[in-house]
Design a protein around this motif. Structure first.
Motif, PDB file in Angstrom:
ATOM      1  N   PHE A 107      47.388  40.834  39.857  1.00 21.93           N
ATOM      2  CA  PHE A 107      46.945  39.795  38.931  1.00 21.93           C
ATOM      3  C   PHE A 107      45.719  40.279  38.169  1.00 21.93           C
ATOM      4  CE2 PHE A 107      45.116  38.997  43.080  1.00 21.93           C
ATOM      5  CZ  PHE A 107      43.768  38.824  42.823  1.00 21.93           C
ATOM      6  N   GLN A 108      45.326  39.496  37.198  1.00 20.69           N
ATOM      7  CA  GLN A 108      44.201  39.824  36.330  1.00 20.69           C
ATOM      8  C   GLN A 108      43.020  38.908  36.609  1.00 20.69           C
ATOM      9  OE1 GLN A 108      43.888  38.756  31.889  1.00 20.69           O
ATOM     10  NE2 GLN A 108      44.844  40.791  31.887  1.00 20.69           N
ATOM     11  N   LYS A 109      41.815  39.486  36.568  1.00 29.04           N
ATOM     12  CA  LYS A 109      40.574  38.715  36.658  1.00 29.04           C
ATOM     13  C   LYS A 109      39.775  38.976  35.386  1.00 29.04           C
ATOM     14  CE  LYS A 109      38.056  38.914  40.462  1.00 29.04           C
ATOM     15  NZ  LYS A 109      37.347  39.478  41.635  1.00 29.04           N
ATOM     16  N   ARG A 110      39.331  37.931  34.749  1.00 28.43           N
ATOM     17  CA  ARG A 110      38.459  38.059  33.571  1.00 28.43           C
ATOM     18  C   ARG A 110      37.036  37.801  34.033  1.00 28.43           C
ATOM     19  NH1 ARG A 110      42.646  34.529  30.010  1.00 28.43           N
ATOM     20  NH2 ARG A 110      44.272  36.128  29.980  1.00 28.43           N
ATOM     21  N   CYS A 111      36.190  38.812  33.863  1.00 31.68           N
ATOM     22  CA  CYS A 111      34.864  38.790  34.476  1.00 31.68           C
ATOM     23  C   CYS A 111      33.748  38.975  33.451  1.00 31.68           C
ATOM     24  CB  CYS A 111      34.764  39.905  35.518  1.00 31.68           C
ATOM     25  SG  CYS A 111      35.987  39.775  36.825  1.00 31.68           S
ATOM     26  N   LEU A 127      30.820  35.996  36.880  1.00 31.21           N
ATOM     27  CA  LEU A 127      31.572  34.787  36.535  1.00 31.21           C
ATOM     28  C   LEU A 127      33.019  35.210  36.376  1.00 31.21           C
ATOM     29  CD1 LEU A 127      29.190  33.023  34.011  1.00 31.21           C
ATOM     30  CD2 LEU A 127      30.008  32.082  36.178  1.00 31.21           C
ATOM     31  N   VAL A 128      33.925  34.535  37.074  1.00 32.32           N
ATOM     32  CA  VAL A 128      35.325  34.960  37.164  1.00 32.32           C
ATOM     33  C   VAL A 128      36.266  33.845  36.726  1.00 32.32           C
ATOM     34  CG1 VAL A 128      37.159  35.735  38.731  1.00 32.32           C
ATOM     35  CG2 VAL A 128      34.793  36.481  39.115  1.00 32.32           C
ATOM     36  N   GLN A 129      37.235  34.232  35.921  1.00 30.62           N
ATOM     37  CA  GLN A 129      38.375  33.365  35.631  1.00 30.62           C
ATOM     38  C   GLN A 129      39.635  34.161  35.914  1.00 30.62           C
ATOM     39  OE1 GLN A 129      37.547  32.165  31.547  1.00 30.62           O
ATOM     40  NE2 GLN A 129      36.979  30.128  32.308  1.00 30.62           N
ATOM     41  N   VAL A 130      40.546  33.546  36.653  1.00 31.47           N
ATOM     42  CA  VAL A 130      41.853  34.133  36.940  1.00 31.47           C
ATOM     43  C   VAL A 130      42.859  33.236  36.232  1.00 31.47           C
ATOM     44  CG1 VAL A 130      43.525  34.716  38.733  1.00 31.47           C
ATOM     45  CG2 VAL A 130      41.076  35.062  39.144  1.00 31.47           C
ATOM     46  N   PRO A 131      43.603  33.756  35.254  1.00 34.87           N
ATOM     47  CA  PRO A 131      44.476  32.908  34.453  1.00 34.87           C
ATOM     48  C   PRO A 131      45.394  31.996  35.265  1.00 34.87           C
ATOM     49  CG  PRO A 131      44.363  35.083  33.474  1.00 34.87           C
ATOM     50  CD  PRO A 131      43.621  35.155  34.783  1.00 34.87           C
ATOM     51  N   THR A 173      35.673  30.369  50.559  1.00 38.47           N
ATOM     52  CA  THR A 173      36.017  31.703  51.058  1.00 38.47           C
ATOM     53  C   THR A 173      37.485  32.008  50.781  1.00 38.47           C
ATOM     54  OG1 THR A 173      36.499  30.815  53.263  1.00 38.47           O
ATOM     55  CG2 THR A 173      34.273  31.702  52.902  1.00 38.47           C
ATOM     56  N   GLU A 174      38.156  31.139  50.037  1.00 35.30           N
ATOM     57  CA  GLU A 174      39.560  31.390  49.733  1.00 35.30           C
ATOM     58  C   GLU A 174      39.688  32.657  48.889  1.00 35.30           C
ATOM     59  OE1 GLU A 174      43.431  28.920  48.435  1.00 35.30           O
ATOM     60  OE2 GLU A 174      41.754  28.743  47.034  1.00 35.30           O
ATOM     61  N   LEU A 175      40.602  33.513  49.281  1.00 30.42           N
ATOM     62  CA  LEU A 175      40.835  34.753  48.561  1.00 30.42           C
ATOM     63  C   LEU A 175      41.643  34.486  47.298  1.00 30.42           C
ATOM     64  CD1 LEU A 175      41.834  36.993  51.607  1.00 30.42           C
ATOM     65  CD2 LEU A 175      39.613  36.914  50.454  1.00 30.42           C
ATOM     66  N   TYR A 176      41.368  35.252  46.243  1.00 31.44           N
ATOM     67  CA  TYR A 176      42.142  35.123  45.006  1.00 31.44           C
ATOM     68  C   TYR A 176      43.617  35.428  45.273  1.00 31.44           C
ATOM     69  CZ  TYR A 176      37.619  35.132  42.601  1.00 31.44           C
ATOM     70  OH  TYR A 176      36.346  34.841  42.181  1.00 31.44           O
ATOM     71  N   THR A 177      43.889  36.373  46.162  1.00 29.00           N
ATOM     72  CA  THR A 177      45.278  36.715  46.466  1.00 29.00           C
ATOM     73  C   THR A 177      46.033  35.497  46.996  1.00 29.00           C
ATOM     74  OG1 THR A 177      44.557  37.531  48.632  1.00 29.00           O
ATOM     75  CG2 THR A 177      44.872  39.170  46.883  1.00 29.00           C
ATOM     76  N   ARG A 182      49.781  31.136  45.931  1.00 26.41           N
ATOM     77  CA  ARG A 182      50.121  29.713  45.980  1.00 26.41           C
ATOM     78  C   ARG A 182      50.530  29.207  44.601  1.00 26.41           C
ATOM     79  NH1 ARG A 182      45.943  28.031  48.473  1.00 26.41           N
ATOM     80  NH2 ARG A 182      44.745  27.444  46.651  1.00 26.41           N
ATOM     81  N   SER A 183      49.828  29.653  43.553  1.00 30.75           N
ATOM     82  CA  SER A 183      50.161  29.194  42.195  1.00 30.75           C
ATOM     83  C   SER A 183      51.539  29.695  41.763  1.00 30.75           C
ATOM     84  CB  SER A 183      49.104  29.643  41.180  1.00 30.75           C
ATOM     85  OG  SER A 183      49.272  30.999  40.830  1.00 30.75           O
ATOM     86  N   ARG A 184      51.978  30.808  42.358  1.00 34.86           N
ATOM     87  CA  ARG A 184      53.312  31.347  42.053  1.00 34.86           C
ATOM     88  C   ARG A 184      54.381  30.743  42.951  1.00 34.86           C
ATOM     89  NH1 ARG A 184      51.693  37.781  41.366  1.00 34.86           N
ATOM     90  NH2 ARG A 184      50.367  37.466  39.547  1.00 34.86           N
TER      91      ARG A 184
END
Length: 192
Positions: A107-111, A127-131, A173-177, A182-184
């Motif tokens: 996945f992509q992280k915009r930082c 500062l992080v946004q994950v689409p 502490t939830e991981l982005y992975t 979950r979003s998928r």
């Protein structure tokens, strides 16, 4: 080395960005992350991470290979981390696959990254946004050589987070992975 890190949801990203801009110049980068695991999922089951990250900045692109061990502090999610620059990320992807690892999720992280010193430490605030995940996150981290230093480092990071308007109930502490999986609609999904 141990990555002492705190992560929080940000309710007012513009305000936090304004405060960070007073501390350092922000560097906008896009991370393309691919996480690998054994086909059995044994790395994930042991709370370990193996990642190839390609970082696209305004003037350059670089890649790093990262291994993170299991969390040594459940409250913050801090982990031992070993990272090295890679000259040829495609070769590293091929090596990992050749060793039997499979891409677990990508996945992509915009930082927007800020490097500055505070509380006697060199810090990276991002500062992080994950689409694929709603909202903006703030990560503040520093590296410590030994576990005995982790508590003091985390105390300093909490102070910086408070200075940036982060409240106790904003921490996660939830991981982005996990969130992306979950979003998928699945736990962890191979990249397309």
């Amino acid at each position: 080395m141990i990555e002492a890190e705190l992560k929080a949801r940000v309710h007012n990203p513009e305000y936090v960005m304004e405060l960070l801009d007073r501390r350092a110049e922000g560097r906008v980068e896009v991370y393309q992350d691919t996480y690998y695991d054994a086909p059995s999922g044994s790395l994930d089951a042991q709370d370990q991470e193996l990642r190839v990250r390609t970082i696209h900045g305004p003037d350059s692109t670089r890649s790093v290979l990262t291994y993170k061990g299991a969390r040594i502090d459940p409250e913050s999610g801090s982990k031992p981390e070993h990272e090295t620059c890679v000259e040829n990320p495609e070769a590293v992807h091929a090596m990992l696959r050749g060793l039997g690892f499979v891409p677990a999720i990508a996945f992509q992280k915009r930082c927007r990254n800020y490097e500055f010193n505070s509380h006697g430490r060199s810090l990276l605030a991002t500062l992080v946004q994950v689409p694929e995940i709603e909202g903006t996150f703030l990560e503040v981290e520093t590296m410590v050589p030994e576990e005995q230093e982790l508590s003091a480092a985390l105390h300093g990071l909490r102070s910086v987070m408070a200075e940036l308007g982060i409240q106790e109930d904003d921490f996660t502490t939830e991981l982005y992975t996990v969130a992306v999986g979950r979003s998928r609609g699945a736990g962890v999904t191979p990249p397309a």
